[in-house]
Structure formats: C-alpha cells, structure tokens
Design a protein around this motif. Structure first.
Motif: not given
Lengths: 319, 319
Positions: B248-254, B234-236, B172-176, B1-7
């Motif tokens: 979706p990758p765009l949403l992940a990047a944003l 790429r991971e996103a 995006g996709g930093s959690i990877a 888990m990461s902050k990415a999943t719990r803003n």
C-alpha cells in the motif's frame, strides 16, 4: 588462491589507464591516480593527506580456510602498505563489508578483530563502515586516510640514473603464508624519509618486476638488477624444489606479488651509511641493494650466464 | 531488484552493532560509527572532515539492464547523500571496482563517466582507485571525504520534544527509477544548516520509518506522523494500483528505502518562515512537515481511523 596466481591482465591495466585519464580533479589534489596513494592538500598546516582505497575478496586474496583474523589483518595491512610507500602515517579507516548470503557472523567478527588489532597497534581509528550484500562471496573494502609532512612525502617519480635500487624484506612465495601475516613497513619508511629521503618509493604488491617498472616509467629510465643480490624467500625456493609446476625461485621473486615490502631508489654515495644505520635501527628487517637505475629503458637482470631482459608489464606472460 | 527489496535483516543489524561497539578510535574522532558519516578533526582550521564509505552491487542496487552511467551516478550519489545529511561539502572520492569475470570494459567506462559527471557537477575530485576481481558480479565501492564548518555540522542526535519532523522530496516507489537518478540534497542541506540549523538530520536510505527511528533512538523520544502530510511519490501509488502484491502507498512511503532525501527536525516556531524561504530558494524541491517529536518513545502515525504504531527496526517484517 591469492592475487599471486591471478595478476591483473592486460585488459584490466588498459581499463585503469583509460579510466584514470579522465578523472576530474581540483587544485587541492597534489598527486591524483597513479601513485600508491592520492596526495591531497586538505588545508592541514604542514601536512598532506594520503587517500587510499583497496579490497580483499574471498577466492582471490584469501580462501574459506584462511584464518579470519589474518584476513582482517591483510585487508587493512594492504592499504597501510600503500601509505608506508609514501612515508606517511595512517590515521582513519572506514570499511565496506560485502556480505555473502548466509554469512557466518562469528567469522565476520573475527575478521574485524584482526583489523582492529592491527589498527590499534598503529593508532589508526576505525571510524565506521557500511555493510552491503555481495551474495556469492565476502568482499572487504578498506579506505584509509593518512598524513605525511609535506617535505617528507616520497612519490613513485624521482628515481635518477645511477641511484641504487633497494628492497626491504624478502621476495616471492608469499602465498605460503606471508601474504596474510606481513607487517606493513610504516616505521621503516618514515625512518628512511627522515634520514635518507629516497628519490622514489613504491610498495611491492604485484611483484618486483611490475612495481619497479612503475618507478622506471615515471623516470623514463631502466634498471639493472643482480640475481645474486635478490633476497629470495625460503618458501619460493622450497616450492620450486617440491613441484616442477612451480615457478623457478628467481621468477617467483620477480613476479609473485603480495610481498608488501618497500622498493626504493637512493643515490649510491649513501649506500654504506644506509646499510649500517638501517641494520642498527631495524635489526629484524632485511634490507638489500638489488641493482641500479640505468639510462637505457627496460628491466634487465645480471645472471652468471649474462644479462636477461625482463618484461615489466603484463607479467602474466611469465606463467 | 534494489535494496528496497532486500533491506538489512536483523542478523546484519545486530552484527553491525557488535562490530562497531569495539572499534578503536583516537582523540581526533569527533563522531565515530553510528552517524551518516564519521566526523574527524584532521587539523584543518575551522573545519571538520566527514569520512564515508559505501558500495553498490549488481543484483542488489542495480541490474544488468540498468543504464551504466546511472549506476555510476548512484554509486557516488549515495555517499554524497550521507555527506549532505551532515550539511557538508563532498571533496575527494576514491573508488574500488570489483570486476566480474569477463567484464565489459565499455560498460565499466560508462559507469565511470556517470560518476565523473556527478563529481564534476559538485566539484568533487576523483583522486584514484583500485580494481580487484569479484568474479560473480560488479561491485562499486566509493569512499568520500568531505568537510563542514565546525559550527554547521548536523548530527543524528539533537532532536527535541516538540520539534517538527521534515522531509525533502517525495517518499516510496524509488525502485521505479528515482534510485538511479536522484540528486543528493547537498545545496538544500547546507542552506538549512546556515539559515535554520536543524536540531538533527539524516538521509533517507532505508525508509522513513527506519531512518527516523535512528533520530528517535538518539533522542530517546518518539514521533507522531500525520498520514495526510506524507509526500508519497506517484510511482508508489501507481504500483499499488497496478498490483495487489505491491505495498500500500503509505507503507511504501514509510519503508521502501532509497529515497535519498533529507529528514530533519526543527523547532516548530520556525515552521512558517522555513517553508516560505525554502520555497523561494529551492522552488523544485518539495519540503513537507510530516509530524512532530513527542516524549513517548516509538513511532506512530495518525490516520483517519486513529493512531497506528509503526516498527522502526527490522522493517523487513512489513513485507
């Protein structure tokens, strides 16, 4: 519950020693880990900066019954007490809040109110902070940067054989309320540094035995305390009277922790003058000479029945 | 888990606004709460100090499977990234460890090793710290004091209509994995401030939409991004391909957060020169112009299908 009932165990102490032994530090670091604050030459003419970080945690340093304003007061006051121990002036604080799931926003605001009130009284700027999730309990981290005139900074090292050992205030039984409502001894410490320049100073957070032990280690010396001279807090005596399970008052005064008082050492020739002038300047702050620094390492206390040796580390063994 | 999943939820954001609205600050505070760091006039000739505090918490920012050296790297790196966002140089760090019951001392030492390695690489002094009990999970609070030349400090405010919006790295996709191994963009930021002086800058920790939103709020302006210009990690893309539940990758990047990249604005006349010289100076750091500041408030993104409005606050709604 309070830190008084859960002092650092030997594991924690050993870990800190191992961790701090290998910290990278540059030339600007006058004193690194191991004193009340780090002492930094940040390039401010005539001044050193004092850097300190600390935290209070629910279930350890306060409970859900604690007044939230007092919790905030304590969170900032603890770090201020460390700045006081070096005769410094606290200036800028930042706060990291670890918020539990389903936190009560109003309670958190009251914590901040308590912190802000103490900050304002001492002209400390609360310059920012961060919130993170700490799902199980409230965690309040406080970082404080202070400053001190270079020739007024007092370290833990410097106690000399023959010096008197002094404490402000009263010791023991802090858990009855003092630990949430104490006044950091900032004014007293600065006055002492300007007028008498103690040879060494520390703030009492882990109990006199442990904290004085730090001064003794730095000085490679020992101390002899006088039982009858120890300013034992009324609450420590009351608790002992009310419960057989409670610590005897002397033990409480030596090991309870969270006194947030100053312990310092000073050449004995100045004792009378100090007592006299301190009483005039701070009529509401008790000041006691509780013993003296001796050559023989270790901490001893003189009682009616003779001299008793007191462990200065791992004071959990007392309990 | 990461902050990415719990803003931060709306509750937390509102609370921060309420808390910071009433902080006491003195004349020495150039910029208080509300920017990447507090900016302090501590009396150092020619310099301002940057004060920052932050924390990483087990189960939120890392897991028990995370490499402890990387956890230490992240704990210090996050605060460094905020110093970078103001084009500063990190100098002195203090650490508060909240230790869980039955902690693994060797693991904690590895956390410190990771922190010390990053500190050493950037000549940051680790000047001390404190351990407290945080019974349920490891909590690593880091306070960092940095400095910046007074005329080089870059704030969140200052973006002007017509400026280009730039980001370093990929989004995006930093959690990877990136969130534990990123390099704070300190060198890039200082170079940018010295050579091009961006009009505003922020570090990307909560996702481009939210963080760019802060710059827009300060400027009372809006921005128009170009989908095809966004450097999506790429991971996103991979995650989106592998799971229907992934963003979706765009949403992940944003909105993913934890990119620890720089987002800055700069007059468009300098775009070609910047791209050219940046590529020479930092061949391994991607740099992208992703859009421009516009008069109309709000954040929009230009896609093949037209212009889409993007919420800049409460980005939890995306999920």
């Amino acid at each position: 519950m309070s830190k008084a009932t859960r002092n650092s165990g030997p594991d924690e102490l050993e870990l800190i020693l191992r961790l701090t032994a290998k910290l990278p530090v540059g030339d600007s670091v006058v004193v690194g880990a191991g004193d009340d604050c780090a002492v930094i030459d940040a390039g401010v003419p005539g001044l050193w900066q004092l850097h300190k970080t600390d935290a209070v945690v629910k279930g350890i340093h306060f409970t859900s019954d604690s007044d939230p304003r007092q919790v905030g007061h304590k969170a900032l006051g603890r770090a201020m007490s460390d700045i006081a121990a070096m005769a410094g002036t606290p200036r800028w604080a930042t706060v990291t809040l670890g918020l539990p799931d389903g936190f009560d926003a109003q309670r958190i605001e009251s914590v901040y109110d308590g912190m802000a009130a103490l900050a304002q009284r001492h002209e400390v700027s609360l310059v920012g902070g961060e919130t993170v999730a700490n799902p199980d309990r409230l965690f309040i981290g406080v970082s404080l940067v202070g400053e001190v005139e270079r020739d007024k900074c007092i370290l833990r090292s410097g106690a000399a054989v023959g010096d008197g050992v002094w404490v402000t205030g009263e010791l023991g039984g802090s858990i009855a309320g003092h630990h949430l409502a104490f006044t950091p001894r900032l004014a007293e410490a600065r006055w002492l540094a300007a007028r008498f320049k103690p040879s060494a100073m520390i703030d009492l957070s882990d109990g006199l035995a442990g904290d004085l032990g730090h001064l003794l280690n730095k000085a490679s010396a020992g101390a002899e305390l006088l039982e009858s001279a120890l300013p034992i807090r009324r609450e420590a005596r009351l608790r002992a009277r009310e419960s057989e399970a409670a610590k005897p008052p002397l033990l409480a005064a030596l090991t309870d922790g969270e006194d947030y008082e100053l312990c310092f050492t000073l050449g004995q020739g100045q004792a009378v003058d100090l007592l006299d002038r301190f009483k005039q300047e701070f009529p509401d702050t008790p000041l006691s000479c509780v013993g003296k620094i001796v050559r023989q390492p270790g901490l001893k206390i003189r009682q009616k029945t003779g001299l008793m040796e007191i462990p200065t580390r791992g004071h959990v063994h007392f309990q």
